[in-house]
Write a protein that holds these residues in place. Structure first.
Motif: not given
Ligand SMILES: [Zn+2]
Length: 704
Positions: A203-207, A268-279
């Motif tokens: 998710n980080i790499n894909g953001a 930048r501080y919201n990158l991958a937030r939607d996907k990675n908060t639950p992860v």
């Protein structure tokens, strides 16, 4: 000297007359000469055999696994009534020693071979070897035999006992001490954890976060940025990718428009937030659960157990003490930056935001501490710098390096050196230098161990071999390779890892130099970085390549130090914010992890320790370290603080950073013993006193 080297000491004493065995200066000694010399001191100087075709790489990996499995089967199949240390833990470690060479050789080919086919095959075999090595943790037959011997509570010497303890700890951590059903459950949870960690990284790499701005909005940005491929868009605007670190950094440091800086930082501080908060939420719960099942209070205790800090609470206390210690410098630095903002904006009560920090830091460095780092290159021609560093390391550690003709190299230009003890002439090991870039080669700077030292079954010491891989600028027709000051610092650091490998004298592979805890392994090398900030050291080798009488002026070195110190308080508090948010997530009990609001926890910690993140953001979702280096980020500063503490012993000694007595103590008490005793003891034996945070606080500019 401690127990670990007691075994070897007589051997070293026997060597005294051997230095004269080498032919006199008339003929340069060859590798064979050194091998003969090593044989006379009951050691072996053997280079790894490097496969030269993809088929040979495959064969090496497969044969290694086959042969190792056969040897491990033999250990596991022994009569439980006849177990000895040598037939159990000793034999198990010996398998580790020789198989590790296959791992390092394949790993080196993957990063350095000229041919892509070779690199591809090596990468493929890396995966095969890794998964085989993980499977060893779960060999119950082997575990049972080792445990049977350990349970007899045999009388062992401290190094043997440590090998037993470390090996059994590894099994316990893998869950082998649990009843079968519980162990299966832990194994299942660990698989889930692995999958989630991969998901977090993916998710980080894909953001991706493109933001388009007009030329006017990007006032202050360097032309080189605007001209970079992909930045200028067909509609005439410029595209900034908030997920590309150097894009975001260049904006943060240069964009005059505060709204633009804020927008890029917030994105930048919201990158991958939607996907990675639950992860991340699931990761935190799962880790706490696994730790609980394995008998630990929390995940940090599990992770930190094998490190120098030992417990999550110790790591946490270290970080909190440093937060407090740094407060005066941190506050003063922010006030300096705020005043720059007040002056620039004409608002006396201007408030400093997170998105202002890099911008005003850049301004401060340009206006107040201008050092032309490019101009410094003339003092650091590659060969002169390398030889200068060699001279220093040979002097302080009591060593001699000699270039020999290598029987084989993986790429043209790779060189081989033999390391000897300068007093006895005994060979200590060998290292390769692979110093310039080429297509497909590893593109940073690092030491790759090629062979770990250890005692072989026949009693001879198998000497270590290492490779230093760097990417220095290539010489041109009219100029030698000229290094940046930062490159010289890196060289001193990485060669410190080579020294760690060469000087370790542990008997067992499992306890050799580079197996020291992860929050310690960087400390000696970070310590050696201090050498290149010292005028006395620099003057031994740094000189203008066009006129050797010209040394670096003292004022230039002072400016370099002042520029580094100017924002060290902020930088360290930033590191502490990440370290503490990491620990705050991983010191939760299994129950608390269920109920935790991780967004709140992360943002509160960040605000308290560093600066408030932009509203409605969650930057932890984009911190890759939280999957892989989890409960470990504290280690950067832990090692750094210790490295400055260790360097302070040199700087306070009569010879300063060139003091041979202190160097020898480092060789004996830290490098030589490797992981054969608690690292904390080794460090204190070297320091001659308890560890202290004070030298670090002085290093960042806080006066006593
Ligand atoms: Zn390092």
């Amino acid at each position: 000297m401690q127990t670990s080297t007691r075994l070897l000491r007589p051997v070293i004493c026997l060597l005294l007359p051997l230095a004269s065995v080498l032919p006199a200066a008339a003929k340069a000694p060859s590798l064979a000469d050194f091998q003969a010399l090593a044989a006379k001191s009951n050691s072996a100087l053997t280079l790894p055999v490097y496969p030269v075709t993809p088929a040979e790489i495959k064969a090496l990996a497969e044969d290694t696994i086959k042969k190792a499995n056969a040897e491990l089967d033999k250990i596991a199949a022994q009569d439980p009534a006849k177990l000895t240390f040598a037939s159990t833990f000793g034999a198990n470690d010996a398998v580790g020693l020789w198989t590790s060479t296959a791992f390092t050789v394949v790993g080196t080919i993957a990063e350095s071979a000229v041919s892509k086919d070779m690199r591809d095959m090596a990468n493929e075999m890396n995966v095969v070897l890794d998964s085989w090595s993980v499977s060893l943790d779960y060999r119950e037959d082997l575990y049972r035999v080792l445990k049977a011997f350990a349970d007899t509570k045999p009388a062992l010497d401290p190094e043997q006992q440590r090998l037993v303890d470390h090996t059994m700890r590894g099994y316990r951590r893998a869950g082998l001490a649990l009843p079968a059903a519980e162990r299966k459950e832990v194994e299942r949870l660990r698989k889930d954890l692995g999958a989630l960690e991969t998901q977090f990284a993916v998710n980080i790499n894909g953001a991706r976060a493109p933001l388009d701005f007009t030329a006017a909005e990007l006032a202050g940005m360097p032309q080189s940025f605007l001209d970079s491929p992909g930045v200028k868009q067909p509609d005439g605007r410029y595209r900034v990718m908030a997920n590309i670190t150097w894009h975001a950094q260049t904006i943060g440091e240069n964009a005059d428009n505060a709204d633009v800086r804020r927008k890029v930082l917030t994105t930048r501080y919201n990158l991958a937030r939607d996907k990675n908060t639950p992860v991340l939420t699931k990761l935190v719960v799962l880790r706490a659960d696994i730790a609980h099942r394995l008998g630990y209070a929390n995940w940090a205790d599990y992770r930190v157990e094998t490190r120098m800090a030992k417990t999550g609470a110790t790591a946490l206390k270290f970080e909190e003490d440093l937060v407090t210690g740094l407060q005066p410098k941190f506050a003063a630095e922010l006030e300096t930056l705020r005043q720059l903002k007040a002056t620039q904006t004409g608002k006396l009560d201007a408030q400093l935001e997170l998105s202002d920090v890099a911008y005003y830091t850049n301004k401060l460095k340009k206006e107040k501490y201008a050092v032309d780092t490019e101009a410094l290159r003339v003092y650091f021609p590659y060969q002169q710098t390398l030889e200068g560093m060699f001279a220093i390391y040979q002097k302080i550690f009591g060593l001699k390096f000699t270039a020999v003709e290598p029987p084989y190299v993986w790429a043209p230009g790779v060189q081989l050196y033999v390391v000897q003890d300068s007093a006895t002439g005994a060979p200590m090991g060998a290292f390769y230098l692979d110093m310039f870039p080429r297509d497909g080669k590893f593109n940073h700077f690092a030491c790759f161990p090629q062979k770990i030292g250890g005692v072989m079954p026949d009693g001879r010491y198998d000497l270590p071999v290492a490779a230093l891989m760097c990417n220095f600028p290539v010489p041109s027709a009219d100029k030698p390779s000229l290094l940046k000051h930062a490159d010289v610092e890196t060289l001193f650091h990485e060669f410190g890892h080579v020294m760690h490998g060469m000087l370790s004298r542990s008997r067992y592979y499992t306890l050799s130099g580079s197996t020291v805890p992860r929050d310690f392994v960087e400390a000696p090398s970070q310590m050696l970085e201090n050498w290149v900030w010292d005028k006395a050291v620099l003057d031994t080798f740094a000189a203008d390549y066009r006129d050797h009488t010209k040394k670096i002026p003292a004022a230039t070195i002072d400016s370099l130090v002042a520029a580094r110190q100017a924002t060290e308080g902020y930088f360290s508090r930033r590191q502490l914010a990440i370290g503490l948010l990491d620990l705050s997530l991983h010191t939760l009990s299994a129950d608390a992890a269920w109920q935790a609001d991780i967004v709140q926890l992360v943002n509160d910690t960040t605000t308290r320790v560093s600066m408030a993140p932009p509203a409605d953001t969650f930057w932890a979702a984009y911190i890759g370290h939280l999957a892989g280096y989890d409960a470990g980020y504290y280690g950067y500063l832990w090692a750094k603080v210790m490295s400055v503490d260790m360097a302070s012993v040199f700087s306070a000694s009569p010879g300063g950073f060139l003091d041979e007595k202190v160097g020898r103590r480092l060789r004996d008490e830290v490098y030589g013993v490797g992981n054969t005793r608690e690292v904390a003891d080794s460090v204190e034996k070297f320091l001659g006193r308890p560890r202290s945070m004070q030298p670090f606080l002085e290093y960042v500019g806080i006066k006593k």
